[in-house]
Design a protein around this motif. Structure first.
Motif, PDB file in Angstrom:
ATOM      1  N   GLY A 145       0.015   7.090  -2.698  1.00 47.41           N
ATOM      2  CA  GLY A 145       0.736   5.555  -2.651  1.00 47.41           C
ATOM      3  C   GLY A 145      -0.117   4.563  -3.361  1.00 47.41           C
ATOM      4  O   GLY A 145      -1.271   4.708  -3.706  1.00 47.41           O
ATOM      5  N   ILE A 146       0.383   3.275  -3.555  1.00 46.08           N
ATOM      6  CA  ILE A 146      -0.103   2.315  -4.241  1.00 46.08           C
ATOM      7  C   ILE A 146      -1.264   1.757  -3.289  1.00 46.08           C
ATOM      8  O   ILE A 146      -1.214   1.354  -2.131  1.00 46.08           O
ATOM      9  CB  ILE A 146       1.078   1.226  -4.527  1.00 46.08           C
ATOM     10  CG1 ILE A 146       2.190   2.095  -5.158  1.00 46.08           C
ATOM     11  CG2 ILE A 146       0.505  -0.049  -5.279  1.00 46.08           C
ATOM     12  CD1 ILE A 146       3.221   1.040  -5.467  1.00 46.08           C
ATOM     13  N   PRO A 147      -2.589   1.443  -3.659  1.00 45.83           N
ATOM     14  CA  PRO A 147      -3.552   1.051  -2.926  1.00 45.83           C
ATOM     15  C   PRO A 147      -3.163  -0.693  -2.776  1.00 45.83           C
ATOM     16  O   PRO A 147      -2.429  -0.997  -3.331  1.00 45.83           O
ATOM     17  CB  PRO A 147      -4.677   0.976  -4.041  1.00 45.83           C
ATOM     18  CG  PRO A 147      -4.221   1.148  -5.316  1.00 45.83           C
ATOM     19  CD  PRO A 147      -2.795   2.003  -5.225  1.00 45.83           C
ATOM     20  N   ARG A 148      -3.839  -0.982  -1.594  1.00 45.79           N
ATOM     21  CA  ARG A 148      -3.492  -2.313  -1.237  1.00 45.79           C
ATOM     22  C   ARG A 148      -3.997  -3.310  -2.245  1.00 45.79           C
ATOM     23  O   ARG A 148      -3.548  -4.344  -2.462  1.00 45.79           O
ATOM     24  CB  ARG A 148      -4.471  -2.689   0.116  1.00 45.79           C
ATOM     25  CG  ARG A 148      -4.100  -4.022   0.730  1.00 45.79           C
ATOM     26  CD  ARG A 148      -4.676  -4.086   2.006  1.00 45.79           C
ATOM     27  NE  ARG A 148      -4.161  -3.178   3.014  1.00 45.79           N
ATOM     28  CZ  ARG A 148      -3.095  -2.892   3.728  1.00 45.79           C
ATOM     29  NH1 ARG A 148      -2.247  -4.159   3.472  1.00 45.79           N
ATOM     30  NH2 ARG A 148      -2.453  -1.984   4.401  1.00 45.79           N
ATOM     31  N   ASN A 149      -5.008  -2.916  -2.972  1.00 46.90           N
ATOM     32  CA  ASN A 149      -5.498  -3.931  -3.938  1.00 46.90           C
ATOM     33  C   ASN A 149      -5.571  -3.353  -5.359  1.00 46.90           C
ATOM     34  O   ASN A 149      -6.532  -2.815  -5.845  1.00 46.90           O
ATOM     35  CB  ASN A 149      -7.003  -4.437  -3.693  1.00 46.90           C
ATOM     36  CG  ASN A 149      -7.457  -5.445  -5.004  1.00 46.90           C
ATOM     37  OD1 ASN A 149      -6.857  -5.619  -5.874  1.00 46.90           O
ATOM     38  ND2 ASN A 149      -8.686  -6.026  -4.658  1.00 46.90           N
ATOM     39  N   PRO A 150      -4.457  -3.109  -6.091  1.00 45.20           N
ATOM     40  CA  PRO A 150      -4.298  -2.261  -7.130  1.00 45.20           C
ATOM     41  C   PRO A 150      -5.142  -2.579  -8.297  1.00 45.20           C
ATOM     42  O   PRO A 150      -5.748  -1.497  -8.875  1.00 45.20           O
ATOM     43  CB  PRO A 150      -2.687  -2.504  -7.595  1.00 45.20           C
ATOM     44  CG  PRO A 150      -2.098  -2.899  -6.461  1.00 45.20           C
ATOM     45  CD  PRO A 150      -3.271  -3.506  -5.664  1.00 45.20           C
ATOM     46  N   GLY A 165       0.725  -1.168  -0.007  1.00 41.71           N
ATOM     47  CA  GLY A 165      -0.003   0.053   0.097  1.00 41.71           C
ATOM     48  C   GLY A 165       0.878   1.230   0.015  1.00 41.71           C
ATOM     49  O   GLY A 165       0.238   2.206   0.113  1.00 41.71           O
ATOM     50  N   SER A 166       2.047   1.181  -0.299  1.00 41.80           N
ATOM     51  CA  SER A 166       2.886   2.563  -0.570  1.00 41.80           C
ATOM     52  C   SER A 166       3.666   2.335  -1.721  1.00 41.80           C
ATOM     53  O   SER A 166       3.904   1.396  -2.361  1.00 41.80           O
ATOM     54  CB  SER A 166       3.861   2.608   0.900  1.00 41.80           C
ATOM     55  OG  SER A 166       4.885   1.620   0.782  1.00 41.80           O
ATOM     56  N   ALA A 167       4.389   3.619  -2.067  1.00 41.19           N
ATOM     57  CA  ALA A 167       4.906   3.556  -3.043  1.00 41.19           C
ATOM     58  C   ALA A 167       6.579   2.900  -2.838  1.00 41.19           C
ATOM     59  O   ALA A 167       7.528   3.405  -3.498  1.00 41.19           O
ATOM     60  CB  ALA A 167       5.091   5.033  -3.622  1.00 41.19           C
ATOM     61  N   ALA A 223      -5.058   6.675 -11.981  1.00 41.33           N
ATOM     62  CA  ALA A 223      -4.012   6.033 -11.364  1.00 41.33           C
ATOM     63  C   ALA A 223      -2.684   6.581 -11.452  1.00 41.33           C
ATOM     64  O   ALA A 223      -1.951   6.844 -10.356  1.00 41.33           O
ATOM     65  CB  ALA A 223      -3.773   4.660 -11.733  1.00 41.33           C
ATOM     66  N   LEU A 224      -2.352   7.197 -12.734  1.00 43.76           N
ATOM     67  CA  LEU A 224      -1.046   7.844 -12.784  1.00 43.76           C
ATOM     68  C   LEU A 224      -1.023   9.348 -12.245  1.00 43.76           C
ATOM     69  O   LEU A 224       0.161   9.669 -11.914  1.00 43.76           O
ATOM     70  CB  LEU A 224      -1.049   8.126 -14.383  1.00 43.76           C
ATOM     71  CG  LEU A 224      -0.679   6.853 -15.208  1.00 43.76           C
ATOM     72  CD1 LEU A 224      -0.702   7.245 -16.699  1.00 43.76           C
ATOM     73  CD2 LEU A 224       0.663   6.312 -14.957  1.00 43.76           C
ATOM     74  N   VAL A 225      -2.101   9.795 -11.705  1.00 42.77           N
ATOM     75  CA  VAL A 225      -2.176  10.873 -11.130  1.00 42.77           C
ATOM     76  C   VAL A 225      -2.099  10.736  -9.425  1.00 42.77           C
ATOM     77  O   VAL A 225      -1.280  11.043  -8.449  1.00 42.77           O
ATOM     78  CB  VAL A 225      -3.277  11.767 -11.434  1.00 42.77           C
ATOM     79  CG1 VAL A 225      -3.379  13.106 -10.362  1.00 42.77           C
ATOM     80  CG2 VAL A 225      -3.088  12.311 -12.637  1.00 42.77           C
ATOM     81  N   SER A 226      -2.862   9.751  -9.091  1.00 43.98           N
ATOM     82  CA  SER A 226      -3.279   9.389  -7.667  1.00 43.98           C
ATOM     83  C   SER A 226      -2.121   8.784  -6.898  1.00 43.98           C
ATOM     84  O   SER A 226      -1.855   8.998  -5.922  1.00 43.98           O
ATOM     85  CB  SER A 226      -4.837   8.609  -7.585  1.00 43.98           C
ATOM     86  OG  SER A 226      -4.951   8.353  -6.468  1.00 43.98           O
ATOM     87  N   TRP A 227      -1.619   7.473  -7.570  1.00 40.95           N
ATOM     88  CA  TRP A 227      -0.729   6.595  -7.090  1.00 40.95           C
ATOM     89  C   TRP A 227       0.632   7.129  -6.466  1.00 40.95           C
ATOM     90  O   TRP A 227       1.018   7.181  -5.519  1.00 40.95           O
ATOM     91  CB  TRP A 227      -0.481   5.297  -8.056  1.00 40.95           C
ATOM     92  CG  TRP A 227      -1.925   4.633  -7.859  1.00 40.95           C
ATOM     93  CD1 TRP A 227      -3.169   4.897  -7.531  1.00 40.95           C
ATOM     94  CD2 TRP A 227      -1.680   3.079  -8.468  1.00 40.95           C
ATOM     95  NE1 TRP A 227      -3.891   3.944  -8.109  1.00 40.95           N
ATOM     96  CE2 TRP A 227      -2.970   2.826  -8.403  1.00 40.95           C
ATOM     97  CE3 TRP A 227      -0.989   2.305  -9.058  1.00 40.95           C
ATOM     98  CZ2 TRP A 227      -3.689   1.445  -8.783  1.00 40.95           C
ATOM     99  CZ3 TRP A 227      -1.383   0.960  -9.464  1.00 40.95           C
ATOM    100  CH2 TRP A 227      -2.777   0.661  -9.311  1.00 40.95           C
ATOM    101  N   PRO A 228       1.322   8.062  -7.428  1.00 38.79           N
ATOM    102  CA  PRO A 228       2.584   8.840  -6.886  1.00 38.79           C
ATOM    103  C   PRO A 228       2.122   9.731  -5.833  1.00 38.79           C
ATOM    104  O   PRO A 228       2.992   9.967  -5.155  1.00 38.79           O
ATOM    105  CB  PRO A 228       2.656   9.373  -8.466  1.00 38.79           C
ATOM    106  CG  PRO A 228       2.353   8.729  -9.349  1.00 38.79           C
ATOM    107  CD  PRO A 228       0.658   8.167  -9.046  1.00 38.79           C
TER     108      PRO A 228
END
Length: 442
Positions: free
Chosen positions: A67-72, A11-13, A59-64
């Motif tokens: 952080g990476i969601p637990r269930n991508p 869940g993190s980068a 996702a390209l905006v949100s995840w960086p």
């Protein structure tokens, strides 16, 4: 049906993954399942692909940032579903406005639209059903290969939607400009939408009609996976593995079609060499230098069994079956020198009559050079040069440079290898070509 391994992301980068790297990894692995699930939910293939792309962009905006969601994959599917509901609401509102407008205008009035209906009410959540996903991908394959599309459009669309390839990668597979691929994909989606093609695996009678295109798609996906056209990896195991999996699915769906078994045999026998094709640092290892003890013997057994099945159920081998025969010759040989090159030349000649192409002729030239020497092979290659075949590919100057090197024509060989370096998009392959150039100078 077996499920593919999911990416090991938390869940993190952290953990060596940035947000954008995680997006790329998850999309490469899960895009077909995501688009398939959205297509099943919406019943609209073109809309589902657009929704998947919108989720990817978010996702390209949100995840960086977050952080990476637990269930991508589930995150992408949820975003796609929400975008679908928004689209349904917009459509419903627009339809309502048109209906009221037509009624009021008939009475000479003016209107304002009513509140949109909620299409999501009572539909429940879209479940991530692992037993349904494979059917979704298979449906995507057959929809992308629908007869209303041209062959080029079928292959390009399926490579994009099912294989997860970018437009640039597909362009390299086809040896055409990227803009051409993008135009084909856009036209294909519009055509499917206009034809109202349903999201389903077609009935048995229609499967045979579309099977040739489906096989071509699987083959091209595997080709890109086994020898990546660009990037820093020689082999893309995700694409190659997906192609093998899809081929296995097809052998169960159409067990009496010999070319399905022939294709599976070709993929298994080719993939068997993957463990020995790269060194510890990922650098390419040429066939004559490979440690054949590292070849996957289980894959060789599976490939030979599939080839035997193709011969049993068929009326003679097709193009994929003949290529599998060539791969089998390599698989059973203890060394390059002990390989039955004369038989490989004969099979390539048969393949050239059945499915002529510049690539087949180039491969035949390589086999001829091993069986009879480079002088016998060079005229075949020169004919391809004169015909301006494979003009955008590094393969032709690479082979010609190798033949000229073996003939002692060093100056001409250098020119060809320099051209091959310029045309080669894969970093690993380019390193091998540069090493050959360096050896000429040594």
């Amino acid at each position: 049906m077996a499920r593919r391994d999911r990416p090991a992301l938390n869940g993190s980068a952290g953990g060596g993954h940035t947000g954008r790297e995680a997006v790329a990894a998850v999309w490469r692995i899960e895009s077909a399942r995501i688009v398939g699930a959205l297509a099943r939910y919406t019943g609209d293939f073109a809309l589902a692909e657009d929704l998947g792309q919108e989720a990817l962009a978010e996702a390209l905006v949100s995840w960086p940032r977050d952080g990476i969601p637990r269930n991508p994959a589930g995150w992408l599917l949820t975003v796609g579903r929400r975008r679908a509901i928004d689209a349904f609401r917009r459509r419903a509102a627009l339809d309502e406005r048109y209906a009221v407008l037509a009624h009021e205008l008939g009475e000479g009035g003016v209107v304002s639209g009513p509140a949109p209906a909620d299409p999501g009410r009572g539909t429940g959540d879209v479940l991530w059903d692992p037993d349904q996903i494979d059917d979704d991908i298979l449906a995507l394959m057959f929809i992308s290969c629908h007869p209303v599309l041209s062959r080029e459009a079928r292959v390009a669309l399926t490579l994009r939607v099912v294989g997860g390839l970018t437009s640039d990668e597909i362009a390299k597979v086809f040896l055409v400009p990227t803009a051409t691929v993008q135009a084909r994909i856009t036209r294909a989606k519009k055509t499917l939408g206009a034809a109202r093609v349903p999201f389903e695996v077609p009935p048995a009678g229609e499967r045979t009609e579309r099977l040739g295109s489906v096989l071509s798609v699987i083959y091209l996906i595997f080709t890109e996976g086994s020898s990546a056209s660009s990037g820093g990896d020689l082999i893309r195991l995700d694409l190659a593995g997906e192609a093998q999996r899809l081929a296995r699915v097809l052998t169960r769906l159409v067990p009496d079609e010999p070319e399905v078994h022939g294709l599976l045999a070709l993929l298994e026998l080719t993939a068997a060499r993957f463990p020995a094709r790269t060194g510890p640092d990922g650098e390419p290892v040429l066939l004559e230098q490979q440690d054949r003890r590292r070849w996957d013997r289980s894959a060789i057994r599976r490939g030979r069994a599939a080839l035997a099945r193709a011969e049993q159920v068929g009326r003679g081998l097709g193009a994929y079956g003949l290529q599998a025969v060539i791969a089998e010759c390599h698989a059973v040989a203890p060394s390059v020198d002990a390989t039955n090159w004369e038989r490989i030349v004969l099979v390539y000649e048969a393949l050239g009559r059945l499915a002529p192409s510049p690539v087949v002729d180039l491969n035949r030239a390589v086999a001829v050079s091993m069986a009879q020497g480079p002088a016998a092979a060079l005229p075949i290659v020169d004919e391809l040069v004169a015909a301006q075949a494979l003009s955008n590919s590094h393969l032709l100057p690479s082979v010609r440079g190798e033949l000229l090197t073996r003939l002692g024509r060093t100056g001409e060989a250098r020119t060809e290898l320099e051209l091959a370096v310029t045309l080669c998009g894969n970093e690993r392959e380019r390193t091998v070509l540069e090493r050959k150039l360096s050896d000429l100078d040594g």
